[in-house]
Design a protein around this motif. Structure first.
Motif, short mmCIF file in Angstrom:
data_model
loop_
_atom_site.label_atom_id
_atom_site.label_comp_id
_atom_site.label_asym_id
_atom_site.label_seq_id
_atom_site.Cartn_x
_atom_site.Cartn_y
_atom_site.Cartn_z
N VAL A 118 0.83 -1.21 0.00
CA VAL A 118 0.00 0.00 0.00
C VAL A 118 0.86 1.25 0.00
N TRP A 119 1.92 1.27 0.81
CA TRP A 119 2.80 2.43 0.91
C TRP A 119 3.47 2.71 -0.44
N SER A 120 4.04 1.67 -1.04
CA SER A 120 4.75 1.88 -2.31
C SER A 120 3.79 2.25 -3.44
N THR A 121 2.60 1.65 -3.45
CA THR A 121 1.61 2.00 -4.47
C THR A 121 1.16 3.45 -4.31
N THR A 122 0.91 3.87 -3.09
CA THR A 122 0.52 5.26 -2.84
C THR A 122 1.64 6.21 -3.22
N LEU A 123 2.87 5.86 -2.86
CA LEU A 123 4.01 6.71 -3.18
C LEU A 123 4.18 6.85 -4.69
N LEU A 124 4.08 5.75 -5.40
CA LEU A 124 4.22 5.79 -6.86
C LEU A 124 3.10 6.60 -7.52
N SER A 125 1.89 6.43 -7.01
CA SER A 125 0.78 7.19 -7.60
C SER A 125 0.89 8.68 -7.28
N MET A 126 1.42 9.02 -6.11
CA MET A 126 1.61 10.44 -5.76
C MET A 126 2.70 11.07 -6.64
N LYS A 127 3.73 10.31 -6.93
CA LYS A 127 4.82 10.84 -7.76
C LYS A 127 4.38 11.01 -9.22
N SER A 128 3.47 10.16 -9.68
CA SER A 128 3.04 10.26 -11.07
C SER A 128 2.11 11.44 -11.29
N PHE A 129 1.49 11.92 -10.20
CA PHE A 129 0.64 13.10 -10.35
C PHE A 129 1.47 14.28 -10.01
#
Length: 151
Positions: free
Chosen positions: A140-151
């Motif tokens: 969950v942490w890595s998925t959230t981090l990756l999605s935050m960086k892509s936006f």
């Protein structure tokens, strides 16, 4: 800022989201990503001893009342249905895998109830739940981090 961290921890303690909701909430509120991860993970791991205490001590007392007993049986059947085949077939690793899945209906609450129903050794069940929670939190942490960086 502290209030958002408290909310993240409370969401991680709740059966409705666990760290699957607490971690993204804290990260999206702009908190330090590492502090959020550690606090939410620890809060989610602490659910196991609290719930086991409840199941072993308080549950026996409360089953005297019809409404509670009816609700407890419903929850027990649901936990057995969701996690039963994995725990019976794979034991420790089945519980780890079940708790690890970052989807609704899996997690430490159902994993703890299933371990209690299948009479797993407490230490073994705690370790399995802790590993599963940690893996789920990392996903969950890595998925959230990756999605935050892509936006």
């Amino acid at each position: 800022m502290i209030l958002n961290l408290v909310w993240s921890v409370l969401l991680s303690l709740s059966p409705f989201g666990e760290s699957k909701v607490g971690i993204p909430f804290g990260m999206l509120k702009g908190l330090n990503i590492y502090v959020v991860f550690i606090c939410c993970l620890v809060a989610n791991i602490l659910v196991f001893p609290l719930l086991m205490f409840f199941l072993e001590k308080v549950n026996l007392y409360l089953t005297r009342w019809h409404f509670y007993k009816k609700t407890a049986l419903f929850v027990a059947r649901r936990a057995k249905t969701l996690a039963g085949d994995k725990i019976e077939k794979y034991g420790f690793w089945g519980l780890v895998f079940f708790v690890m899945l970052p989807v609704p209906g899996t997690g430490v609450y159902v994993g703890c109830i299933a371990a209690y129903l299948f009479r797993m050794e407490k230490k073994k069940a705690f370790i399995a739940n802790s590993i599963g929670i940690s893996l789920s939190a990392i996903i969950v942490w890595s998925t959230t981090l990756l999605s935050m960086k892509s936006f």
